[in-house]
Design a protein around this motif. Structure first.
Motif, PDB file in Angstrom:
ATOM      1  N   GLY A 105       0.815  -1.209   0.000  1.00  0.00           N
ATOM      2  CA  GLY A 105       0.000   0.000   0.000  1.00  0.00           C
ATOM      3  C   GLY A 105       0.842   1.250   0.000  1.00  0.00           C
ATOM      4  N   ILE A 106       0.183   2.381   0.094  1.00  0.00           N
ATOM      5  CA  ILE A 106       0.835   3.684   0.198  1.00  0.00           C
ATOM      6  C   ILE A 106       0.176   4.463   1.327  1.00  0.00           C
ATOM      7  CG2 ILE A 106       1.542   3.823  -2.216  1.00  0.00           C
ATOM      8  CD1 ILE A 106      -0.871   5.631  -2.730  1.00  0.00           C
ATOM      9  N   LYS A 107       0.946   5.336   1.918  1.00  0.00           N
ATOM     10  CA  LYS A 107       0.452   6.193   2.980  1.00  0.00           C
ATOM     11  C   LYS A 107       1.230   7.499   2.929  1.00  0.00           C
ATOM     12  CE  LYS A 107       3.656   4.248   6.384  1.00  0.00           C
ATOM     13  NZ  LYS A 107       3.785   3.588   7.715  1.00  0.00           N
TER      14      LYS A 107
ATOM     15  N   GLY B  48     -11.733  10.738  11.659  1.00  0.00           N
ATOM     16  CA  GLY B  48     -11.130   9.542  11.105  1.00  0.00           C
ATOM     17  C   GLY B  48     -12.154   8.733  10.327  1.00  0.00           C
ATOM     18  N   VAL B  49     -11.803   8.341   9.114  1.00  0.00           N
ATOM     19  CA  VAL B  49     -12.693   7.565   8.250  1.00  0.00           C
ATOM     20  C   VAL B  49     -11.925   6.337   7.771  1.00  0.00           C
ATOM     21  CG1 VAL B  49     -14.121   7.560   6.174  1.00  0.00           C
ATOM     22  CG2 VAL B  49     -13.862   9.668   7.505  1.00  0.00           C
ATOM     23  N   LYS B  50     -12.560   5.170   7.857  1.00  0.00           N
ATOM     24  CA  LYS B  50     -11.909   3.933   7.432  1.00  0.00           C
ATOM     25  C   LYS B  50     -12.934   3.016   6.782  1.00  0.00           C
ATOM     26  CE  LYS B  50      -8.920   0.156   9.014  1.00  0.00           C
ATOM     27  NZ  LYS B  50      -8.217  -0.436  10.176  1.00  0.00           N
TER      28      LYS B  50
ATOM     29  N   SER C 164      -8.347  -1.872   1.993  1.00  0.00           N
ATOM     30  CA  SER C 164      -8.759  -0.899   3.008  1.00  0.00           C
ATOM     31  C   SER C 164      -8.240   0.484   2.646  1.00  0.00           C
ATOM     32  CB  SER C 164      -8.236  -1.296   4.395  1.00  0.00           C
ATOM     33  OG  SER C 164      -6.829  -1.206   4.450  1.00  0.00           O
ATOM     34  N   GLY C 165      -8.979   1.494   3.072  1.00  0.00           N
ATOM     35  CA  GLY C 165      -8.589   2.892   2.912  1.00  0.00           C
ATOM     36  C   GLY C 165      -8.887   3.655   4.184  1.00  0.00           C
ATOM     37  N   GLU C 166      -8.000   4.575   4.525  1.00  0.00           N
ATOM     38  CA  GLU C 166      -8.131   5.300   5.792  1.00  0.00           C
ATOM     39  C   GLU C 166      -7.729   6.745   5.594  1.00  0.00           C
ATOM     40  OE1 GLU C 166      -6.556   4.841  10.439  1.00  0.00           O
ATOM     41  OE2 GLU C 166      -5.974   3.402   8.879  1.00  0.00           O
ATOM     42  N   LEU C 167      -8.483   7.658   6.239  1.00  0.00           N
ATOM     43  CA  LEU C 167      -8.213   9.089   6.162  1.00  0.00           C
ATOM     44  C   LEU C 167      -8.388   9.685   7.552  1.00  0.00           C
ATOM     45  CD1 LEU C 167      -7.602  11.372   4.064  1.00  0.00           C
ATOM     46  CD2 LEU C 167     -10.062  11.807   4.014  1.00  0.00           C
TER      47      LEU C 167
END
Length: 588
Positions: free
Chosen positions: A385-387, A459-461, A445-448
């Motif tokens: 993934g990337i972050k 926080g959103v996941k 999965s994606g998280e912000l």
């Protein structure tokens, strides 16, 4: 020189004499007696002329102004001048927020809900602290549609002592927890037919769990031995079940050829027993002992960081009398593609997961005390993934994963025994057991995360899963979609608010009868059926007001939009819930 002066004097005398003689002659020619005026002078316009503001210069050469240069001839002079000291301007200071070490909170709500917490933190001396936490959460239940008791209770106390010294920091902790639940998830379509009403009315579906633990941590500032943690837990219930678990984990930096191997050593012992299994009164025992070692070497080059390692695990199954060795990869890497904005990461790891009665009861409090417990062989779990940071207040992460697990535990509704009377309160299709299967899982999965001035956090996941089972028809009770949102907002110095949202997608469950105990089971009856549990959205919110530095009041609302839904098969949850209370902060 003298002759030249004499000549000049004689020349001047001659000029003066000549001028005087000429004036005498002019005076002789004038007649002062008679003046005849013939006509007065009459000026005309043509005789007038205008004087120019800028006269014309008839010089052959116009001289330019010379540039004037100013020169200062400085020389040191002794001075006794002493400047006054500068004084900073007065700035209006905000009032410093008083932070307290202790608090107590109490709230009451619908369904006769009581929520209480007390946290105490006291400094015994320099670098020496003792803390205590006491919590209680209970409700009378009374959920619409349930035929039996559905109340619950959760009370616990945790104690810890911490000592910080020059070369090390160590801590001791311990606690006790009591939980009470009910197997209230009776299949409603069977009540009155397969399950007589008189049986339901006299059914005691209550059960409780007890959890006592003691542990410690130690951390060294220098040396090759970095630290360790230890835990002993005794977990049991009021059905005659009991479990002991002891695990210790140590961290050592091993020097090898001027390099360092970060090594983790783990010992994990688990043993327990159940008075009976689900279909007969035979006792169930289990005992597993694990020893694992995980050396890791870290390689850094510019923006690339790689951890290379492996995990070797030895398992002793005391009940089966078997010994096994497992080898797992333990590799991870990160690469800074664009400073802090884009960071690529990936890993491939595996481990032998020690399942326990405590873990199962924590995830699903409606399990029956008839579980068959074995460890899960997670062969590998690969993630890429990337972050990064889009700004100082905005972080993100996106990843995809694929893992392969042998003997993965799946919660499955206990099927009702057919053809004989149920002897226990959990044998009416209202409890859960575990089945094991080889499962491969693909996930995305994606998280912000947003953090603005510490006054607003968000926080959103979101997660998506796809399962592939080997023996079971479905990955029972595992959702394909999961999402969550967390938000906290400090509106003013007094007002604060927050909310959290949980979304869980559809799950598959199994319901029906088990005909293992009855060979005369009628063939025209469909023994089991696969049912779909609907997705649900659980919205919770709270708002509060600080009356002063010590007192605050709050109002909480849970399950605000969905109403009654089934988290597990036939286990309906409480609908809209409201709770109000107050918090008091203090120091000793």
């Amino acid at each position: 020189m003298f002759n030249r002066k004499k000549q000049i004097i004689l020349l001047i005398a001659s000029i003066v004499t000549t001028i005087m003689v000429a004036q005498e002659r002019e005076q002789d020619t004038l007649n002062p007696d008679v003046i005849n005026v013939i006509k007065p002078y009459t000026p005309s316009i043509s005789d007038a002329f205008k004087v120019k503001e800028s006269p014309t210069i008839d010089d052959d050469q116009t001289q330019t102004k010379k540039e004037i240069e100013y020169n200062i001839f400085s020389f040191p002079v002794a001075s006794t001048f002493t400047p006054a000291k500068g004084k900073a301007a007065v700035v209006d200071k905000t009032k410093k927020v008083k932070l307290y070490d202790n608090y107590a909170s109490l709230g009451f709500g619908s369904y006769t809900t009581i929520l209480g917490e007390v946290y105490l933190n006291h400094e015994l001396g320099r670098g020496e602290n003792i803390t205590a936490y006491v919590g209680h959460h209970s409700s009378s239940g009374n959920i619409d549609g349930n035929f039996v008791d559905d109340n619950f209770l959760d009370s616990k106390i945790d104690l810890s002592y911490t000592k910080r010294e020059r070369d090390l920091t160590w801590m001791l902790n311990g606690g006790f927890q009591l939980q009470k639940y009910n197997w209230y998830g009776l299949p409603t379509f069977l009540v009155g037919t397969e399950i007589p009403l008189e049986t339901v009315n006299g059914l005691d579906v209550g059960h409780n769990f007890t959890n006592a633990y003691i542990g410690g941590d130690i951390e060294f500032n220098d040396g090759i031995f970095k630290g360790a943690n230890v835990l002993f837990r005794r977990f049991g219930d009021n059905q005659g079940s009991g479990e002991n678990r002891f695990k210790i984990k140590g961290f050592v930096d091993v020097p090898v050829n001027n390099e360092t191997l970060n090594t983790e050593i783990k010992l994990d012992y688990l043993s327990g027993s159940f008075e009976r299994n689900y279909f007969n009164t035979n006792e169930l025992n289990y005992s597993n002992f694990q020893v694992a070692i995980s050396p890791t070497y870290q390689l850094k080059q510019d923006d690339l960081t790689v951890d290379l390692g492996a995990t070797v695990t030895f398992l002793n199954d005391g009940e089966a009398g078997e010994n096994k060795f497992y080898i797992y990869p333990n590799v991870s890497a990160t690469y800074r593609v664009l400073d802090e904005t884009v960071i690529a990461f990936g890993s491939i790891k595996g481990e032998l997961l020690q399942n326990s009665y405590y873990d199962y009861a924590t995830l699903n409090p409606f399990v029956s005390p008839t579980l068959f417990i074995v460890p899960t062989d997670q062969q590998y779990n690969a993630t890429v993934g990337i972050k990064g940071k889009l700004s100082n207040a905005l972080n993100y992460a996106v990843s995809a994963s694929y893992k392969s697990e042998k003997d993965k535990a799946l919660f499955q509704n206990n099927l009702m025994p057919y053809g004989f009377a149920s002897e226990e309160a959990y044998q009416y299709g209202n409890s859960f057991g575990v089945v094991y299967d080889d499962v491969s899982t693909f996930g995305f999965s994606g998280e912000l995360n947003v953090d603005i001035n510490r006054n607003f956090t968000l926080g959103v996941k979101g997660e998506y899963f796809s399962y592939n089972t080997k023996a079971q028809e479905e990955a029972w009770n595992l959702p394909e979609l999961k999402a969550s949102i967390f938000m906290d907002y400090q509106i003013t110095n007094q007002w604060f608010a927050g909310a959290n949202v949980f979304y869980t997608g559809e799950r598959k469950a199994l319901i029906g009868f088990n005909d293992v105990m009855n060979p005369d089971f009628p063939t025209f009856i469909n023994a089991t059926q696969t049912v779909v549990l609907g997705d649900y959205l659980d919205l919770n919110a709270h708002v509060g007001y600080h009356l002063n530095d010590r007192w605050s009041v709050f109002l909480k609302g849970n399950n605000l939009v969905e109403g009654t839904y089934n988290k597990w098969l036939n286990t309906r949850v409480q609908s809209f819930q409201a709770l109000a209370g107050a918090t008091y902060k203090f120091d000793f």
